[in-house]
Write a protein that holds these residues in place. Structure first.
Motif: not given
Lengths: 209, 357
Positions: B39-61
């Motif tokens: 609840l604290f993290c959700r309401r304050t938005r205190c944890l920032f981060d960068i998520w990378v969507v790798e721009n490479t051919p998509q793979v899945g298993n």
């Protein structure tokens, strides 16, 4: 300078005049340290800095691993490249292509507690950034005295917090709330006082070029 | 003092005067603390981060959430980012209405990252259209492709601009949607070309030790490779880097997120803020029906939690606005008159807005 033993004695006398429950010195000391944590967080009076090496073509910096666990958040940043303070801006003010600009860093903005970005980013790796942060004041340990003069006017607030904390643990809700209201008044006044000092010193720092 | 779930439980038990767990069990308190942390993290938005969507051919298993769950629970099983529903756009409309036929995600043309290297050789088209972001993400702050901002759109607006926006071939992404293709699924419009220039990985285990990129200046002569110019940090400070994300032609998603689960990790917020989570746990514990119930104290701890949230939110905004000019230089001021509005000349007919009856 007021020694810790004196604060403990004051708290004990006042607590025992209101309650029949007796606490150990260690318990009172823990409540005082909890109060010190709260005052550090409310007033942000304890400022420190760390140095972060600049990397070429990097805008975002993650401070986890650089900041100690006691850090509360970034307050200002100084760059060794132009030996000057970076001025805060929002990302929106820098435009949608802000990440591509290169040169000597002039502005910064923060993201969350741990991240900040600089603009423009340096083209080559030179120098470092001195990141100032508000931190948690070190806890009192017996028989260490209160080492900071600034804390002299904080002692009454610390005592009120300790009384509140002990009463809450006694299960004396009304008495705890009474002390908390008193503590809140004192901590608000201290917060404003410290903020005035910090803003004044920052404006003076910014003016010296 | 480093805080983890156990030390927080001990602190709450001590404050509740229930060190033996007679009234409140340890598992119960752990649940309250995790709830307060989220609840604290959700309401304050205190944890920032960068998520990378790798721009490479998509793979899945994996193709269903059950398979994903089983892979996550099995040590040693590799988990790729995407679902493997169909492998080419031509298959998208086959078996519509079936379990996987109508999927909007994909296509996913390969099952393992190393297969991406063969795509050019076999002239296999590749694109990055969608990506499922981690469950812990609270909101998206900004998305960039090749260090350019990609603008958010609602899917109805996107459809008005281009009826076939979900079917386009790869290009330079200019927009993204986050409201339609499934829970926490980001869609890039047009899709990226899967052409980010990642280092070629030789070997299948261990940390990065060197790079064949001759333009990199090596600093130091021993130890592991720590960082590369032009790459950016992402998702956590600890451990050694196993993958460096280039900024060029890559997709970064700036997010605020929840902390990692306390059952496996320590608190990610500074230890001084953990007290607010303890207050929330106290609030919930004291609210419970039974011998330890104290609604007045429970309300007090709720107020203290709310105070902490409000203070944190104010401070996260404040650092950007603290100093808007420097003495003697008069640089740009975003809000020169604050809330007072633009300056106006004195009005000669008395205060405005006064009504005479």
């Amino acid at each position: 300078m007021i020694p810790l033993s004196q604060i403990i004695t004051n708290v004990r006398i006042r607590h025992e005049s209101e309650s029949s429950i007796r606490w150990l010195n260690a318990d009172i000391q823990e409540s005082i340290n909890d109060g010190l944590d709260d005052l550090s967080e409310v007033t942000r009076f304890y400022e420190r800095h760390v140095s972060v090496p600049m990397s070429s073509r990097r805008t975002y910096y993650d401070l986890r691993g650089f900041l100690p666990e006691t850090a509360l958040g970034v307050t200002s940043i100084w760059s060794s490249v132009q030996e000057d303070w970076l001025e805060p801006r929002t990302a929106r003010e820098l435009g949608s292509r802000w990440e591509q600009a290169e040169g000597s860093p002039q502005h910064f903005f923060t993201r969350g507690i741990y991240w900040f970005a600089i603009w423009p980013r340096p083209a080559i790796t030179t120098g470092y950034l001195r990141v100032y942060f508000a931190g948690q004041a070190p806890h009192f340990t017996y028989p260490q005295a209160v080492l900071m003069d600034l804390l002299d006017d904080m002692v009454p607030a610390l005592e009120e917090y300790a009384l509140y904390d002990l009463a809450a643990q006694d299960g004396e809700t009304d008495r705890a709330l009474f002390h908390f209201v008193d503590y809140s008044r004192r901590s608000d006044i201290l917060a404003k006082e410290v903020e005035r000092r910090i803003v004044t010193s920052r404006v003076l720092k910014m003016g010296i070029r | 003092m480093s805080f983890d779930l156990e030390s927080a439980v001990v602190k709450v038990q001590k404050r509740l005067d229930d060190e033996d767990g007679v009234v409140w069990t340890e598992a119960e308190l752990q649940m309250y603390i995790q709830d307060g942390y989220d609840l604290f993290c959700r309401r304050t938005r205190c944890l920032f981060d960068i998520w990378v969507v790798e721009n490479t051919p998509q793979v899945g298993n994996w193709s269903t959430d059950l398979e994903r769950f089983l892979l996550e629970q099995s040590p040693g099983k590799g988990l790729t980012d995407e679902r493997l529903h169909f492998t080419a756009d031509i298959e998208r409309n086959k078996r519509v209405g079936g379990l996987v036929g109508g999927s909007t995600e994909g296509p996913t043309p390969a099952t393992s990252p190393h297969e991406g290297a063969f795509f050019d050789h076999f002239e296999q088209p590749a694109k990055v259209a969608t990506s499922r972001l981690p469950n812990s993400i609270v909101d998206i702050i900004r998305v960039t492709w090749d260090e350019l901002e990609v603008y958010p759109e609602n899917s109805p607006d996107m459809r008005m601009q281009d009826l076939q926006y979900e079917r386009r071939e790869g290009g330079d992404p200019r927009h993204f949607t986050f409201d339609k293709d499934g829970f926490k699924t980001l869609r890039l419009v047009p899709p990226a070309r899967a052409d980010a220039d990642y280092d070629t990985v030789s070997g299948s285990w261990g940390t990065m030790t060197q790079t064949t990129d001759t333009t990199v200046t090596i600093v130091g002569s021993y130890g592991i490779l720590r960082e590369i110019d032009g790459a950016f940090p992402s998702w956590g400070p600890h451990g050694t880097p196993t993958r460096q994300h280039p900024a060029a032609k890559n997709i970064s998603v700036e997010v605020s997120r929840l902390g990692r689960p306390l059952s496996q990790y320590g608190f990610e917020i500074p230890s001084i803020y953990v007290k607010f989570i303890i207050f929330w746990a106290m609030r919930r514990a004291l609210q419970k029906n039974g011998p330890g119930q104290d609604l007045k104290l429970s309300k007090h701890y709720e107020d203290r939690f709310e105070m902490g949230v409000a203070r944190m939110r104010t401070r996260l905004r404040k650092v950007n606005k603290e100093i808007v000019l420097s003495m003697g230089s008069m640089r740009a001021q975003p809000e020169p008159f604050g809330n007072m509005g633009d300056p106006t000349l004195p009005y000669p007919y008395g205060p405005r807005g006064r009504r005479f009856s």
